[in-house]
Structures are given as structure tokens and as C-alpha cells.
Write a protein that holds these residues in place. Structure first.
Motif, PDB file in Angstrom:
ATOM      1  N   THR A  46      15.399   0.219   3.717  1.00 54.71           N
ATOM      2  CA  THR A  46      14.944   1.493   4.298  1.00 54.71           C
ATOM      3  C   THR A  46      16.160   2.320   4.692  1.00 54.71           C
ATOM      4  N   ASN A  47      17.039   2.447   3.750  1.00 56.99           N
ATOM      5  CA  ASN A  47      18.340   3.037   3.967  1.00 56.99           C
ATOM      6  C   ASN A  47      18.684   3.941   2.797  1.00 56.99           C
ATOM      7  N   ASP A  48      19.553   4.917   3.044  1.00 55.23           N
ATOM      8  CA  ASP A  48      20.000   5.836   1.998  1.00 55.23           C
ATOM      9  C   ASP A  48      18.846   6.749   1.569  1.00 55.23           C
ATOM     10  N   HIS A  49      18.945   7.362   0.371  1.00 55.35           N
ATOM     11  CA  HIS A  49      17.957   8.397   0.017  1.00 55.35           C
ATOM     12  C   HIS A  49      16.541   7.835  -0.128  1.00 55.35           C
ATOM     13  N   PRO A  50      15.568   8.355   0.624  1.00 60.86           N
ATOM     14  CA  PRO A  50      14.176   7.900   0.480  1.00 60.86           C
ATOM     15  C   PRO A  50      13.522   8.572  -0.730  1.00 60.86           C
ATOM     16  N   ALA A  51      13.895   8.093  -1.911  1.00 60.41           N
ATOM     17  CA  ALA A  51      13.528   8.815  -3.133  1.00 60.41           C
ATOM     18  C   ALA A  51      12.033   8.802  -3.411  1.00 60.41           C
ATOM     19  N   MET A  52      11.296   7.895  -2.794  1.00 60.16           N
ATOM     20  CA  MET A  52       9.845   7.902  -3.024  1.00 60.16           C
ATOM     21  C   MET A  52       9.217   9.202  -2.525  1.00 60.16           C
ATOM     22  N   ALA A  53       9.917   9.864  -1.580  1.00 61.54           N
ATOM     23  CA  ALA A  53       9.425  11.164  -1.116  1.00 61.54           C
ATOM     24  C   ALA A  53       9.626  12.236  -2.181  1.00 61.54           C
ATOM     25  N   GLY A  54      10.474  11.921  -3.175  1.00 64.08           N
ATOM     26  CA  GLY A  54      10.740  12.897  -4.224  1.00 64.08           C
ATOM     27  C   GLY A  54       9.653  12.965  -5.281  1.00 64.08           C
ATOM     28  N   GLY A  65       0.790  -1.235   0.000  1.00 62.61           N
ATOM     29  CA  GLY A  65       0.000   0.000   0.000  1.00 62.61           C
ATOM     30  C   GLY A  65       0.818   1.278   0.000  1.00 62.61           C
ATOM     31  N   THR A  66       2.132   1.151  -0.264  1.00 59.41           N
ATOM     32  CA  THR A  66       2.991   2.342  -0.345  1.00 59.41           C
ATOM     33  C   THR A  66       3.730   2.315  -1.674  1.00 59.41           C
ATOM     34  N   TYR A  67       4.341   3.434  -2.010  1.00 57.51           N
ATOM     35  CA  TYR A  67       5.278   3.413  -3.128  1.00 57.51           C
ATOM     36  C   TYR A  67       6.563   2.719  -2.672  1.00 57.51           C
ATOM     37  N   ALA A  68       7.184   1.984  -3.603  1.00 57.44           N
ATOM     38  CA  ALA A  68       8.352   1.171  -3.258  1.00 57.44           C
ATOM     39  C   ALA A  68       9.585   1.711  -3.970  1.00 57.44           C
ATOM     40  N   VAL A  69      10.759   1.333  -3.512  1.00 57.51           N
ATOM     41  CA  VAL A  69      11.999   1.808  -4.134  1.00 57.51           C
ATOM     42  C   VAL A  69      12.037   1.384  -5.603  1.00 57.51           C
ATOM     43  N   TYR A  70      11.773   0.087  -5.849  1.00 58.30           N
ATOM     44  CA  TYR A  70      11.707  -0.363  -7.236  1.00 58.30           C
ATOM     45  C   TYR A  70      10.751  -1.540  -7.338  1.00 58.30           C
ATOM     46  N   GLU A  71      10.445  -1.919  -8.567  1.00 61.65           N
ATOM     47  CA  GLU A  71       9.461  -2.974  -8.814  1.00 61.65           C
ATOM     48  C   GLU A  71       9.988  -4.321  -8.321  1.00 61.65           C
ATOM     49  N   GLY A  72       9.204  -4.995  -7.492  1.00 60.51           N
ATOM     50  CA  GLY A  72       9.563  -6.339  -7.054  1.00 60.51           C
ATOM     51  C   GLY A  72      10.553  -6.373  -5.905  1.00 60.51           C
ATOM     52  N   ILE A  73      10.836  -5.234  -5.296  1.00 61.87           N
ATOM     53  CA  ILE A  73      11.790  -5.222  -4.175  1.00 61.87           C
ATOM     54  C   ILE A  73      11.254  -6.113  -3.060  1.00 61.87           C
ATOM     55  N   GLU A  74      12.165  -6.853  -2.459  1.00 60.06           N
ATOM     56  CA  GLU A  74      11.728  -7.745  -1.370  1.00 60.06           C
ATOM     57  C   GLU A  74      11.940  -7.092  -0.020  1.00 60.06           C
TER      58      GLU A  74
END
Ligand SMILES: *[C@@H]1O[C@H](CO)[C@@H](O)[C@H](O)[C@H]1NC(C)=O
Ligand SMILES: *[C@@H]1O[C@H](CO)[C@@H](O)[C@H](O)[C@H]1NC(C)=O
Ligand SMILES: *[C@@H]1O[C@H](CO)[C@@H](O)[C@H](O)[C@H]1NC(C)=O
Ligand SMILES: *[C@@H]1O[C@H](CO)[C@@H](O)[C@H](O)[C@H]1NC(C)=O
Ligand SMILES: *[C@@H]1O[C@H](CO)[C@@H](O)[C@H](O)[C@H]1NC(C)=O
Ligand SMILES: *[C@@H]1O[C@H](CO)[C@@H](O)[C@H](O)[C@H]1NC(C)=O
Length: 716
Positions: free
Chosen positions: A580-588, A562-571
Motif C-alpha cells: 500500500t505504498n507508492d502510486h495507487p494505480a488502481m485509482a487510475g 473484493g477490491t482491485y489489486a496492484v497485480y495478480e496474486g499479490i500477497e
């Protein structure tokens, strides 16, 4: 357009922040020190040149740097057989959608030339200028009553101290128009033992040179020569391998330069017949530049800084009662001074500006967005124009041949870590596979178009500024979008265009061979292609069909739980601290970027849930600081200015006493994208954005009635 015309109405009724009030606010944050910092100088500079001083106003005890945009150096090429030339370097091929594509990554069979290409050219510290007390063992502790003040309203650094019972007063200025530092010294000691020394370092191969750059004890590797041309001028020629540049010194009254002291590159200036001496020190790669007299430097510096503060956009938080407003105001003012000195250059700046060297002094094109956007958003178009779009034009040939060598149909693939001299992409696994720098020129172009058309509305003029903007960016816009369309890969089984693999997303910490359809990159591809399509429409030219086809066929933004993910299929999106580390680019996607102008709308519930999850679970202590500004912008669009302020004052998002952004656990101080991103976020608080229904500000409730702002356009 609707939001724009609303802005114009509102701006005509908005209360101006008077020059006197601006001056009071700026000077209230003037930096005062009573001892040298171990990590940051106080600087005077002009964006292309800066001088870092210790508590003496010079570089007496701490060899802070004098750096420029033109001072670069190469070590000699390796002598390893088969790796003696840049042309020997091949990079490596990687499987990319069923074909082998060459990438500029380090080749283990070519370590020496791979390393050479990363380390060269590197930026030089031009010199060190300090007080010579006539004896060697003087330390900072021997000076009493040390005090200095950096006046940001005029660009003057005033320092004073007492040595051996006598006061010494120093003023240090930089010329806005040349690579000149001007120094005024008042002291009876000048008649006795006090002089100035000049010394010259040789660079090293370290990736980071902080807080100091270069070594003064590698004297046999380089040479200097003194040419005293007149009783009031001298030139020191510095030769390091193939690099030569000149230090021109002019002074008032009687004086003399001697040196070098045996076994060093140290020269000494003495002026025995006076209590006052004024020097101007100009650095250049040309032997005989026109010297700038001391009074011209000080007058130009005052005029430049006065006009900078008077003409720029302004935020006045002084009437807000919340103590956080004072902290935010301080960060805003100091960040403007420091980003202007360190980042308003003719080429994109490095992340540590002109303070010290990171990544060999090279710049990162994905960081250019942060570095340059503040000048556009704070009404300093002249500073944007210094590097835009000229930098992209200059490296366009390299970017076109990169795309071609990789077998893409069309366009220019912008590199990541590069330098103004070669436009090469420094060999690196991340460097070669990062893609979010690609749409940046389209962001810049759109912001500039915005400014050009807003002005036209106000003046009711012919629209020539708009036409000029369209024409100036068109070649770069076209080559950028052409590559974006060529890069996207048609996945026949899913019936969408994929981005990657291989690719690194903004966060640079995933497996590139498994990374497909990163959320921010997909959103940014859509944004960029939307801009490019509109660009052609505005020009009345045909829109390339593939831009529209790719835009309309892009893979959907990836979701997890139910959230946006870093990339498709990320586990393990929210269950593993690896993800949940480094730049939280989904906020961008809803912070840095506006909502999509084409395709499906963003899922507001998912955006809110993503923001909540980041706040709860993200390893922010391991973040690079601009993440906080990106999170703040996301909070603003989500209607939570309170949270935005909390992010901008987050305990990990640190600035030192002089406003330098603290690097944190992963990079040295300063790390200027932090300062720049703070200015982008606060511009959004002040100016709002398209579609926010013309609200004039986005501040915590209790601030709203007390904030005064002037000169902002809405963000995209
Ligand atoms: C360093 O070498 C490159 C060629 O690899 C050249 O383009 C550049 O101008 C050189 N820079 C300096 C400062 O010698
Ligand atoms: C990705 O795949 C390439 C082969 O195309 C391989 O050389 C490279 O090491 C892989 N990268 C990672 C990080 O596994
Ligand atoms: C040379 O100077 C560097 C600092 O620039 C220092 O780390 C190094 O120890 C010095 N080497 C010698 C031989 O003094
Ligand atoms: C100059 O330096 C050399 C080598 O560094 C040394 O042998 C010589 O004694 C020095 N001369 C003086 C006058 O200091
Ligand atoms: C097409 O997309 C699916 C889903 O993302 C992916 O699993 C598959 O590997 C892609 N096909 C190719 C050939 O890359
Ligand atoms: C993930 O969490 C574990 C346990 O707390 C910790 O040991 C590890 O260092 C963390 N990894 C990262 C990348 O933060």
C-alpha cells in the motif's frame, strides 16, 4: 458522440468568462516576493527556454538556471578497456516467458559504460547573469526595500531595490519566439559602479542538480572567449568538450564588456554614461542568430501571454464562498503559467522543467502523459503540437529496433528515461521493465481526434481536420499497438493473454519477476487497443487481427478482498504496508482511463471499495504528488467531487508561494507532474466526461451555482 453533441449545445449557452474578468483573476495571483527563495526562482520563459531569477530580477545572489531544450553536453567516454564506446554496451538478458531477452539495464561487468549512458547526454545550465556592484562582498542583506512582482498576464518580472542609497529598477522578460531574455535596468548607479556580470558553469554527474545546476569553479575544464563585434553587441563563445554555444548580448547606448576575470569565466558589462540600459541576451548553438530588439521582446511577450489566457479554457471560482475555492483557483492559475514556461517544449520536458536538473535533465516517457495532457485539455492545441507526435516519430527507429532486438514480432517498444538527442533508454532496472508509457501515444491521438471532430461539429466544415489527425498519428498508432499485441503473452494454461513478468507496474516497487497482470496496465492495454482498432475503422482500413485477438483475450483485472489489486496474486494486498505504498494505480483505471469500451464492465462495488481502502490505508506521505490528482479523478467518476477537492488540496500535495510543486520526501522541488495533473483533474471537474449525461460540472454542491467555466471538452 452523444456526449459530444450535448456538450456543443451546452457550450453555446454557457456564460463566457470575459477577458477583463480573466485578467483580474490571473493578476490577482501575480507572485510578489521581498527576498530570494532558497529553493525556487521566479521565471520568465517560453516552454523551450527559461530564465530563473532571484529577488534582483537576475541571478545576482542565487545562481538559478538558464536552460533550454537544445543545450546538452557529454562527458568524455570511459577509457576502461572494452567499455570505450556506446556500442560496447550490451545490457543484460533476462528470462522472459522461457526465452532470454536483452534489456537496457546496468551490466555489472560494464559499470563504466552503463553509468556513462545514464549520465549522458545531460542538460546544461547555459549561464548566470547578475548585478556587479563593483565590490565583491555585497550580499542580499545589503539591499534595502527589495520587492518584485511577476505579472502573469504579460510575462513581465519587475524587481526593485535600493543599494547604497540609490534605487535600482529592473524588468526581466523572455521572448516567446527565441531563446532570449531581455533586461531593462534603471538606476543612477549605472553611471558609477553598477554593472552586470556573465558567468558560465561546467556540469557534474549528480542525478539531481537542485536548486542550482553546474559549478562555476571548475574553470580549467572548459573555455570561453569574448568577441565584441560592435559598440552595442558582443558574443561570448562557450566550449565544453564537444559542445559549443554562444551568448549574444546587445545593449542600448554606450557600453562595454570586459573579461574574463583572471581564473574565471566571468565577464562584466558596464555602461558609464546613462541611467538606463536595455539588454537582450540570446543563447544559441549557432554563431550569429538575428538579435531581437528589446521592444520586440516585450511586445511579443505581452501578446503571447494575453492570447494564452484569452484563448485557453478557463475556470472562474471567484464567486464561490468556500475558502478552498480560492486555494484551488490559485493552484490552477499558477500551474498554468509554470507548466507553459517549463513544459510546453518541442520535446517532452524533464520533471523539473527548466528550473533545475533531475535525472540528468532527461525526460521520462511515462510522465509525458501528465506533462502534455493539460495543454490538450485546456484548449492549447498549439502547445501540444510542439512535441506531438514529432517526438514519437523521432524516436520511432530506436523503439522499433528495441522491440526487434528483444525478439517481438512487431511494433515499437517505447523507452522510459531518454533524451531528445539519442532516443536511447537510459540503463536502469525500472527503466527497462516499465510498460505503462507504451499506450500513451494512443491516449494523445484519441484526445486530439476528439478536439478535431468537436470543432468540425461546431463549424460544420468538411472534416479535413479529422482526416488530417488520423493521418498524422497513424504510423505511431500502428507501431504502438503492434507492439502491445506482440508483447502480450498467451498463457495456455489459463487461456488468457498475460502482461509480464518481468515487468514493473506504475508503482515501480514490486518484484518484477513476480509481477503479472498489473491492474492499471491491463486496463490501459485494453483502452489502447480499443483506440487503435477504432483508428483503423475511422480510416476505413483493415484492423490487424492480432489487435482484436489480444484485446479480447486479455487477462481479467486482478482482484483481492473484493477490491482491485496492484497485480495478480499479490500477497497481503491490504495488510502489508509494502503493497500500500507508492502510486495507487488502481485509482487510475477509473480516474485516468474511461470505463472499458470492450470486454467486461468494471465492478462498481470493487471500485468504490478500492477507493475507500486507499483512503484508509495508503501511505500517501510517500506518494508522488500526481497520485492526488489521479485519486481526485477517480473520486469524480465515483460521484464524489467533495473528496476530489480534498485530494487536490491534500496537505501533502504542496505548492510554494510562487506555485512551484514541492517535491516532497523523494524528489527535489519542483516536480511538475503535480502541477500538470492538477490541471488535468480540474479540467475534468469543469468539462465532465463522456457518459456523464452532459453534466456541465462536477463540483461540491455548494459551489455548483457559482462556478463559471469556458472552453472545455469532456474528458474521455
Ligand atoms: C552525446 O553523444 C551521443 C552519442 O552517444 C550523440 O548522439 C549526442 O549528439 C552527443 N551530444 C552532445 C551534446 O555532444
Ligand atoms: C529477475 O530475474 C532475473 C533472471 O532472469 C535476475 O537476473 C534478476 O535479478 C531478477 N530480478 C529481481 C529483482 O529479482
Ligand atoms: C565549487 O563549487 C561547488 C558549488 O558549485 C562547491 O560545492 C564546492 O565546494 C566548490 N569547490 C571549491 C574547491 O571551492
Ligand atoms: C591569475 O590567476 C593565477 C592562477 O589562478 C594567479 O597565479 C595569478 O596571480 C593571478 N593574477 C592576477 C593578476 O590576479
Ligand atoms: C499462467 O498463468 C498462471 C496464473 O497467472 C501463472 O501462475 C502461470 O505461471 C502462468 N504460466 C506461465 C508459464 O507463465
Ligand atoms: C511499514 O511499517 C513499519 C511499521 O510501522 C515501518 O517500520 C516500515 O518502515 C514501513 N515500511 C514502509 C515501506 O513504509
Amino acid at each position: 458522440m452523444r456526449a459530444l453533441s450535448l456538450f456543443l449545445v451546452l457550450s453555446s449557452v454557457a456564460e463566457a468568462v470575459s477577458i477583463g474578468q480573466r485578467r483580474k483573476i490571473v493578476q490577482s495571483f501575480n507572485v510578489r516576493r521581498t527576498k530570494s527563495s532558497d529553493s525556487t526562482p521566479l521565471q520568465v520563459g517560453n516552454g523551450n527556454f527559461a530564465f530563473g531569477a532571484d529577488v534582483t530580477g537576475l541571478q545576482t545572489f542565487k545562481p538559478y538556471a538558464i536552460m533550454s531544450t537544445w543545450g546538452w553536453h557529454n562527458f568524455s567516454l570511459p577509457t576502461t578497456p572494452g567499455q570505450t564506446s556506446v556500442d560496447d554496451y550490451t545490457g543484460l538478458q533476462m528470462w522472459t516467458h522461457g526465452r532470454l531477452v536483452p534489456y537496457e539495464v546496468p551490466n555489472p561487468a560494464q559499470n563504466d559504460i552503463s553509468n556513462w549512458l545514464r549520465e549522458n547526454p545531460h542538460r546544461l545550465n547555459l549561464a548566470r547573469v547578475g548585478f556587479d556592484f563593483g565590490r565583491k562582498d555585497v550580499t542580499e542583506d545589503d539591499l534595502r526595500h527589495k520587492s518584485q512582482e511577476l505579472d502573469m498576464w504579460t510575462g513581465r518580472l519587475s524587481s526593485s531595490f535600493v543599494y547604497d542609497g540609490s534605487p535600482v529598477r529592473v524588468e526581466t522578460w523572455a521572448d516567446p519566439n527565441s531563446d532570449t531574455v531581455a533586461v531593462n535596468v534603471n538606476s543612477k548607479l549605472l553611471r558609477r559602479s553598477l554593472g552586470l556580470f556573465f558567468d558560465f558553469p561546467y556540469p557534474d554527474k549528480e542525478k539531481f542538480n537542485a536548486p542550482f545546476v553546474g559549478h562555476f569553479n571548475l574553470t580549467s575544464k572548459h573555455s570561453t572567449a569574448l568577441d565584441q563585434q560592435s559598440p552595442n553587441t558582443a558574443t561570448i563563445k562557450h566550449t565544453l568538450d564537444d559542445t559549443t554555444y554562444y551568448t549574444h548580448i546587445s545593449w542600448s547606448g554606450h557600453g562595454n564588456i570586459n573579461g574574463p576575470t583572471n581564473g574565471t569565466h566571468r565577464y562584466t558589462f558596464t555602461s558609464a554614461q546613462t541611467n538606463n540600459v536595455r539588454l537582450t541576451i540570446t543563447f544559441s548553438s549557432a554563431p550569429n542568430p538575428e538579435p531581437t530588439p528589446y521592444p520586440r521582446v516585450t511586445a511579443a511577450s505581452r501578446a503571447w501571454w494575453n492570447s494564452f489566457w484569452a484563448r485557453g479554457a478557463f475556470i472562474d471560482l471567484t464567486s464561490v464562498h468556500d475558502p478552498r475555492a480560492h486555494d484551488l483557483q490559485k493552484r490552477i492559475i499558477l500551474s498554468q503559467y509554470l507548466t507553459t514556461i517549463n513544459s510546453a517544449s518541442s520535446y517532452p520536458p524533464q520533471e523539473s522543467g527548466l528550473v533545475n536538473n533531475g535525472w540528468h535533465g532527461k525526460f521520462h516517457l511515462e510522465m509525458t502523459l501528465w506533462h502534455t495532457l493539460p495543454f490538450a485539455r485546456w484548449n492549447h492545441a498549439d502547445l501540444v503540437r510542439r512535441s506531438q507526435p514529432a517526438t514519437y516519430e523521432q524516436i520511432l527507429p530506436a523503439a522499433l529496433s528495441r522491440a526487434q532486438a528483444q525478439g517481438y514480432a512487431k511494433g515499437a517498444r517505447w523507452g522510459k528515461m531518454t533524451d531528445p538527442q539519442t532516443g536511447r533508454s537510459a540503463p536502469g532496472d525500472i527503466n527497462a521493465l516499465l510498460i505503462w508509457q507504451q499506450p500513451h501515444p494512443l491516449y494523445f491521438a484519441e484526445v486530439e481526434w476528439r478536439a478535431a471532430t468537436a470543432k468540425r461539429g461546431r463549424r460544420g466544415s468538411s472534416g479535413s481536420a479529422a482526416e488530417e489527425t488520423l493521418a498524422r498519428w497513424d504510423a505511431v498508432v500502428t507501431a504502438t499497438a503492434d507492439f502491445m499485441a506482440s508483447y502480450a503473452w498467451w498463457n495456455a494454461s489459463t487461456g488468457v493473454f498475460d502482461l509480464g513478468p518481468p515487468m514493473y507496474p506504475v508503482s515501480e516497487n514490486t518484484d518484477p519477476n513476480a509481477t503479472r497482470n498489473a491492474a492499471f496496465e491491463l486496463a490501459y492495454w485494453r483502452f489502447g487497443l480499443d483506440v487503435a482498432v477504432r483508428w483503423k475503422e475511422r480510416m476505413g482500413r483493415p484492423v490487424p487481427g492480432e489487435w482484436v485477438t489480444v484485446r479480447d483475450g486479455l487477462a481479467p483485472l486482478p482482484m483481492a478482498d473484493g477490491t482491485y489489486a496492484v497485480y495478480e496474486g499479490i500477497e497481503g494486498m491490504w495488510t502489508s504496508n509494502e503493497t500500500t505504498n507508492d502510486h495507487p494505480a488502481m485509482a487510475g483505471i477509473y480516474g485516468l482511463l474511461p470505463p472499458p469500451a470492450s470486454g467486461p464492465p468494471l465492478d462498481m462495488d470493487a471500485l468504490k471499495k478500492t477507493a475507500r481502502k486507499i483512503k484508509e490505508l495508503w501511505a500517501l506521505d510517500f506518494s508522488y504528488g500526481w497520485d492526488f490528482a489521479m485519486l481526485a479523478m477517480n473520486s469524480l467518476r465515483l460521484g464524489d467531487p467533495e473528496q476530489a477537492v480534498e485530494y487536490l488540496l491534500h496537505p501533502i500535495f504542496q505548492f510554494d508561494d510562487a506555485g512551484y510543486p514541492v517535491g516532497g520526501s523523494r524528489v527535489p522541488t519542483p516536480y511538475f507532474p503535480n502541477s500538470a495533473s492538477l490541471l488535468v483533474a480540474t479540467a475534468m471537474m469543469a468539462g465532465g466526461w463522456d457518459g456523464d449525461e452532459g453534466k456541465t460540472g462536477h463540483w461540491p454542491k455548494s459551489w455548483e451555482k457559482h462556478v463559471r467555466v469556458e472552453g472545455f471538452l469532456p474528458a474521455l
